[in-house]
Design a protein around this motif. Structure first.
Motif, short mmCIF file in Angstrom:
data_model
loop_
_atom_site.label_atom_id
_atom_site.label_comp_id
_atom_site.label_asym_id
_atom_site.label_seq_id
_atom_site.Cartn_x
_atom_site.Cartn_y
_atom_site.Cartn_z
N ASP A 60 1.04 -0.92 -0.12
CA ASP A 60 -0.22 -0.22 -0.14
C ASP A 60 1.06 1.44 0.32
O ASP A 60 1.89 1.41 0.90
CB ASP A 60 -1.06 -0.24 1.07
N THR A 61 0.59 2.29 -0.72
CA THR A 61 1.35 3.19 -1.04
C THR A 61 1.02 4.14 0.24
O THR A 61 1.59 5.49 -0.14
CB THR A 61 0.91 3.84 -2.60
N GLU A 62 -0.19 4.62 0.16
CA GLU A 62 -0.47 5.57 1.77
C GLU A 62 -0.47 5.59 2.44
O GLU A 62 -0.24 4.85 2.95
CB GLU A 62 -2.35 5.17 1.47
N GLY A 112 -0.97 3.27 5.61
CA GLY A 112 -1.76 1.85 5.12
C GLY A 112 -2.63 2.48 5.21
O GLY A 112 -3.58 1.19 5.23
N GLY A 125 -4.33 3.01 2.53
CA GLY A 125 -5.28 2.85 0.94
C GLY A 125 -5.93 1.24 1.25
O GLY A 125 -6.62 0.71 1.99
N LEU A 134 -5.62 -1.63 -0.09
CA LEU A 134 -4.37 -2.22 -0.03
C LEU A 134 -5.13 -2.94 1.36
O LEU A 134 -4.25 -3.85 1.85
CB LEU A 134 -3.82 -2.23 -0.70
N GLY A 135 -4.52 -1.82 1.68
CA GLY A 135 -4.16 -1.27 3.68
C GLY A 135 -5.18 -2.39 4.61
O GLY A 135 -5.43 -3.17 5.96
#
Length: 71
Positions: A34-36, A39, A41, A43-44
């Protein structure tokens, strides 16, 4: 040797266990991708934890699965 000395798990149990471990690892990898920040985002917070939960459910069924020969 008598037939009472059988192992608790069959080959199918071990295959399910390995599949569950692979799904668990995949879930943790998804969460780490996760790129946010922190975490937060998709995905996270959603996809990764749902994948980890699926891995634990697979492990649960792998442990409790009985072969047709044992029934």
């Amino acid at each position: 040797m008598s037939k009472n000395n059988k192992l608790a798990f069959t080959k199918q149990n071990y295959i399910l266990m390995v599949a569950g471990i692979v799904v668990l690892i995949l879930g943790f990898i998804l969460m780490s991708m996760d790129t946010e920040p922190y975490g937060f985002g998709i995905l996270g917070l959603t996809i990764g934890p749902m994948t980890v939960l699926a891995g634990f459910i697979i492990q649960f069924f792998a442990i409790l699965h009985k072969s047709k020969e044992d029934k």
